[in-house]
Design an enzyme around this catalytic site. Structure first.
Site: not given
Ligand code: BTN
Length: 285
Positions: A76, A142, A281
């Site tokens: 994100r 997390k 946060r």
């Molecule tokens: C975050 O930043 O919290 C979200 C992370 C999401 C990661 C997943 S892994 C599978 C899918 N492919 C990606 O490139 N990103 C999501």
């Protein structure tokens, strides 16, 4: 902790058991979903958004793409996702809805994920909290991140590409690289079988997402809001909302409303916060 240089993780030593997965999906709501598992790709979200752009519209054609290793995983807020030791996969989900009716989708996905973990192991489910809008955590660490990207396919048609990174084990090397504490499902499960449980967990998530999709298409997020708020890790706690590291608002978290807005009790009254670019946060963090 300072950030160590980015090193892409190696592939895990477990594998999805295709026969077991199809058995589990066949008995659940995701029985018709197409599943693809690959050793390595850049990003499963990038793969499925590209595939959705080229795909003919179909009201029900959901698909899953799992990768054991991503070389350009997306997180994100434009951050990279450095493939924590876990399951990394994306789901392409057609939703015949106008943009206005998509509000709360990302929270619905987080809730479905938490409920799937509860299906797999109630002891695990009891430990998992939701951090608005859709992170999963255990004891403030997390556990999972969700990135939803959308591919419009018409006035009332959108492909939601739901990317999920779920940590299976707590990985100290990754914690050092990211400079933050992480959690893994294994530490909270009654027992964890590294060969069988990734497949069970993937199937449970797909089945919960399929049920969530059916409910969301009819009623949206509103009927799920109370369940989400019951799992809110910050309920009634002081929190800050940040944008690019700058505090935008502070107050007590009061759960979410039927459109997925965070309700924040401030000295000026109750504010509704849209997810967009802000991060939450704990006020002590
Ligand atoms: C975050 O930043 O919290 C979200 C992370 C999401 C990661 C997943 S892994 C599978 C899918 N492919 C990606 O490139 N990103 C999501």
């Amino acid at each position: 902790m300072s950030e160590a240089p980015d090193r892409s993780p190696s592939a895990p030593d477990w594998r999805i058991d295709a026969d077991f997965l199809h058995l589990e999906l066949g008995a659940g709501a995701a029985h018709a979903w197409a599943v693809e598992v690959v050793e390595e790709t850049g990003s499963t979200n990038a793969d499925l958004t590209q595939a959705c752009r080229a795909a003919p519209w179909s009201d029900d054609a959901c698909s899953v793409r799992v990768a054991y290793r991503q070389t350009a995983g997306r997180g994100r807020h434009g951050r990279p996702w450095r493939g924590q030791a876990g399951l990394t996969f994306s789901v392409a989900m057609p939703l015949a809805l106008s943009p206005a009716r998509l509000s709360g989708l990302s929270l619905a996905v987080g809730l479905a994920l938490a409920e799937a973990l509860e299906d797999v192991d109630p002891a695990l489910g009891a430990r998992v909290g939701l951090k608005w809008p859709n992170d999963l955590q255990i004891d403030g660490r997390k556990l999972s991140g969700i990135l939803i990207e959308s591919v419009p396919a018409g006035p009332e048609r959108v492909w939601a590409v739901i990317g999920i990174g779920l940590n299976l084990v707590r990985d100290p090397a990754m914690e050092a690289a990211l400079g933050r504490d992480l959690a893994g499902v294994a530490e909270a499960m009654t027992t964890f079988d590294p060969q069988r449980d990734p497949t069970r967990i993937l199937a449970a998530i797909a089945n919960r997402l399929a049920r969530m999709r059916e409910a969301f298409l009819v009623d949206g997020f509103a009927p799920m809001a109370a369940r989400w708020s019951a799992r809110d890790a910050f309920r009634d706690e002081p929190v800050r909302l940040l944008h690019d590291g700058v505090v935008q608002a502070e107050g007590l978290a009061r759960g979410v409303d039927g459109e997925g807005y965070l309700l924040l009790h401030t000295p000026e009254g109750l504010q509704r916060i849209a997810s967009g670019e802000v991060s939450l946060r704990g006020a002590g963090a």
